[in-house]
Design a protein around this motif. Structure first.
Motif, mmCIF file in Angstrom:
data_model
loop_
_atom_site.group_PDB
_atom_site.id
_atom_site.type_symbol
_atom_site.label_atom_id
_atom_site.label_comp_id
_atom_site.label_asym_id
_atom_site.label_seq_id
_atom_site.Cartn_x
_atom_site.Cartn_y
_atom_site.Cartn_z
ATOM 1 N N LEU A 445 0.830 -1.213 0.000
ATOM 2 C CA LEU A 445 0.000 0.000 0.000
ATOM 3 C C LEU A 445 0.862 1.259 0.000
ATOM 4 O O LEU A 445 0.552 2.235 -0.690
ATOM 5 C CB LEU A 445 -0.933 -0.005 1.214
ATOM 6 N N VAL A 446 1.949 1.239 0.756
ATOM 7 C CA VAL A 446 2.837 2.407 0.819
ATOM 8 C C VAL A 446 3.509 2.654 -0.520
ATOM 9 O O VAL A 446 3.701 3.801 -0.930
ATOM 10 C CB VAL A 446 3.894 2.218 1.941
ATOM 11 N N VAL A 447 3.868 1.578 -1.232
ATOM 12 C CA VAL A 447 4.478 1.729 -2.560
ATOM 13 C C VAL A 447 3.560 2.527 -3.484
ATOM 14 O O VAL A 447 4.023 3.310 -4.321
ATOM 15 C CB VAL A 447 4.792 0.340 -3.167
ATOM 16 N N GLY A 448 2.258 2.352 -3.312
ATOM 17 C CA GLY A 448 1.302 3.088 -4.137
ATOM 18 C C GLY A 448 1.341 4.589 -3.915
ATOM 19 O O GLY A 448 0.812 5.351 -4.735
ATOM 20 N N LEU A 449 1.964 5.023 -2.816
ATOM 21 C CA LEU A 449 2.066 6.453 -2.515
ATOM 22 C C LEU A 449 3.263 7.117 -3.183
ATOM 23 O O LEU A 449 3.412 8.339 -3.122
ATOM 24 C CB LEU A 449 2.163 6.660 -0.996
ATOM 25 N N LEU A 450 4.145 6.305 -3.793
ATOM 26 C CA LEU A 450 5.308 6.884 -4.472
ATOM 27 C C LEU A 450 4.860 7.808 -5.597
ATOM 28 O O LEU A 450 3.955 7.472 -6.366
ATOM 29 C CB LEU A 450 6.191 5.782 -5.058
ATOM 30 N N PRO A 451 5.483 8.980 -5.712
ATOM 31 C CA PRO A 451 5.121 9.878 -6.819
ATOM 32 C C PRO A 451 5.553 9.309 -8.151
ATOM 33 O O PRO A 451 6.337 8.356 -8.219
ATOM 34 C CB PRO A 451 5.896 11.168 -6.478
ATOM 35 N N SER A 452 5.057 9.893 -9.210
ATOM 36 C CA SER A 452 5.404 9.425 -10.550
ATOM 37 C C SER A 452 6.903 9.480 -10.744
ATOM 38 O O SER A 452 7.588 10.363 -10.217
ATOM 39 C CB SER A 452 4.717 10.292 -11.610
ATOM 40 N N GLN A 453 7.398 8.546 -11.525
ATOM 41 C CA GLN A 453 8.836 8.403 -11.738
ATOM 42 C C GLN A 453 9.406 9.604 -12.475
ATOM 43 O O GLN A 453 8.843 10.087 -13.439
ATOM 44 C CB GLN A 453 9.087 7.138 -12.545
ATOM 45 N N ARG A 454 10.565 10.081 -11.932
ATOM 46 C CA ARG A 454 11.233 11.201 -12.571
ATOM 47 C C ARG A 454 12.408 10.711 -13.418
ATOM 48 O O ARG A 454 13.003 9.695 -13.129
ATOM 49 C CB ARG A 454 11.771 12.177 -11.518
ATOM 50 N N LYS A 455 12.728 11.478 -14.420
ATOM 51 C CA LYS A 455 13.868 11.137 -15.289
ATOM 52 C C LYS A 455 15.156 11.439 -14.540
ATOM 53 O O LYS A 455 15.334 12.521 -13.993
ATOM 54 C CB LYS A 455 13.798 11.968 -16.566
ATOM 55 N N GLU A 456 16.069 10.490 -14.485
ATOM 56 C CA GLU A 456 17.369 10.686 -13.821
ATOM 57 C C GLU A 456 18.304 11.463 -14.734
ATOM 58 O O GLU A 456 18.461 11.159 -15.915
ATOM 59 C CB GLU A 456 17.979 9.312 -13.490
ATOM 60 N N SER A 457 18.909 12.483 -14.144
ATOM 61 C CA SER A 457 19.801 13.322 -14.946
ATOM 62 C C SER A 457 21.085 12.614 -15.314
ATOM 63 O O SER A 457 21.726 12.921 -16.300
ATOM 64 C CB SER A 457 20.144 14.596 -14.169
#
Length: 466
Positions: A445-457
């Motif tokens: 359930l907590v994993v579902g709270l992760l924000p959308s994936q960001r592009k790594e610089s």
């Protein structure tokens, strides 16, 4: 002329330091029967382990912040020296009381070594390379778990238990030469504002909390005046710590870290994941030995599949996470851990030994998928000036998860197992396994709270020259 860092040599030195520190934890457990026989004081045996955990947890965030203030190399050196001194003193101990005090010194050194090592790796390697190397470093603990009983048994049988501590010294000399000699930082020297008040109130609050958790339900009843008093002290001083951190210029643990949803979620995942690990590593071997009737040796080797699956998954994740995204591996790891926990909950006294082996492989593999991307995401989410304290706070969450997990599962087991008969013990362990499954659902359930994936610089901020 600015000297450049030799990454390969420094990495070997960091691996050596981390490995011997991890090995020390498992080696000691193997040697304890011989140590207590020679030094007496069997009633103090739990403190040999507890004091190490306590001082390590207290020191971890403090040294993490110092690494941000004074540079990684100087704090790493301090950790090496403290751990080496503690190791020499442990090897020379003439009583259990002395050994306990010297283990406390070792714990302080470990509180610097582990988080600062991972922080240096974060500085040395850019995005995709960092993930690969962090996966290898995350495997060190599992490999040490495999070799610890073998190394400890060999030293105890053929030399002396004292050499499980003395053997640390030459390894740390090598690590010192490789890291201090070849790691060069571009570090700006300026006046520092050390959060002494924050460090003091944090130490008091966390020490009281850990002492209560490590002894509640075991040495003292949970409703005893001492445990209740310690929990009250912990609540007061931790609250005071949070207040102090909002007022000082250079807080020991910047509360702004927790303003980022990504970091809050990751820290919670670390806490819950390592609580599960603690329960599995304590009670799965006991089920093999007590309920299924296998030997102590077999119950100990039950953990080997987990110790193999974990580093395999961690290394694999480090190589693939930047191709497929860290979030995919975190989600997959959470569901695999939950699947393994469900299987663990469903076993009964008639389940074959092979089921436990399979369960530990599944849970170990799932944890391997979780740990590497968690560490990389934390280091990517903050700039260089906060990378040390952000990494050390994650290490603290791991240790707290294990400590709270052991305390909670121990209380549940003691309340559920009404006696020492096999059926009663099995019932108590089954209650623990149900609790582990519930926590694994919380992880999903907590994993579902992760924000959308960001592009790594792909290019980290770093103070490392080279």
């Amino acid at each position: 002329m600015q000297q450049t860092t030799n990454r390969k040599i420094v990495t070997i030195g960091l691996l050596a330091a981390l490995f011997i520190g991890a090995l020390d934890a498992t080696v000691v457990s193997t040697a304890m029967p011989h140590i207590t026989k020679e030094l007496s004081g069997f009633s103090l045996i739990s403190w040999v382990f507890s004091i190490y955990t306590l001082t390590m947890c207290v020191a971890t965030p403090i040294f993490g912040k110092l690494a941000d203030l004074y540079g990684r190399r100087s704090v790493f050196t301090a950790g090496l020296l403290i751990f080496a001194i503690g190791s020499i003193l442990c090897g020379a101990a003439t009583s259990m009381t002395a050994l306990i005090w010297f283990r406390a010194i070792q714990g302080l050194g470990a509180g610097a070594l582990t988080p600062v090592t991972f922080t240096i790796v974060g500085d040395l390697y850019p995005g995709e390379q960092r993930a690969k190397v962090q996966g290898i470093f995350a495997s060190v603990w599992s490999v040490a778990g495999l070799l610890g009983p073998l190394v400890g048994g060999t030293f105890v049988d053929y030399i002396s238990w004292r050499w499980i501590f003395y053997m640390n010294v030459p390894v740390f000399v090598i690590a010192f030469i490789l890291v201090v000699g070849f790691l060069h930082e571009k570090f700006e020297k300026k006046a520092k504002n050390i959060d002494f008040i924050g460090a003091i109130v944090f130490t008091i609050g966390l020490t009281a909390l850990l002492y209560a958790l490590l002894n509640g339900g075991e040495k003292y009843a949970w409703d005893s005046a001492l445990i209740i008093g310690l929990l009250c002290i912990a609540a007061v001083f931790i609250s005071l710590f949070l207040f102090v951190e909002t007022r000082v210029k250079e807080p020991m643990m910047p509360l702004e870290l927790f303003k980022t949803r990504e970091i809050r979620v990751i820290y919670l995942l670390s806490f819950l994941g390592f609580a599960i690990t603690a329960g599995v590593m304590v009670y799965a071997p006991q089920w093999i030995q007590v309920v299924l009737g296998h030997s102590a040796t077999n119950s100990g080797f039950t953990l080997m599949p987990m110790c193999i699956a974990w580093p395999f998954a961690a290394t694999m994740t480090g190589r693939l996470m930047f191709k497929y995204g860290p979030r995919l591996f975190i989600i997959s790891g959470a569901f695999i851990v939950a699947a393994g926990s469900l299987w663990l909950m469903l076993i009964d006294p008639d389940s074959p030994y092979s089921y436990l082996v399979g369960i530990l492989i599944v849970i170990g593999f799932g944890m391997g998928l979780l740990t590497t991307p968690i560490l990389v995401l934390i280091q990517n989410a903050v700039d260089w000036s906060k990378r040390g304290v952000a990494t050390s706070t994650n290490s603290l969450m791991n240790a707290l998860g294990q400590t709270v997990g052991v305390a909670m599962f121990g209380t549940l087991f003691n309340n559920a197992a009404a006696g020492l008969e096999t059926k009663q013990v099995a019932h108590g362990m089954h209650v623990v396994f149900i609790s582990i499954f519930i926590i694994s659902i919380a992880v999903v359930l907590v994993v579902g709270l992760l924000p959308s994936q960001r592009k790594e610089s792909g290019k980290p901020q770093s103070s490392v020259a080279g």
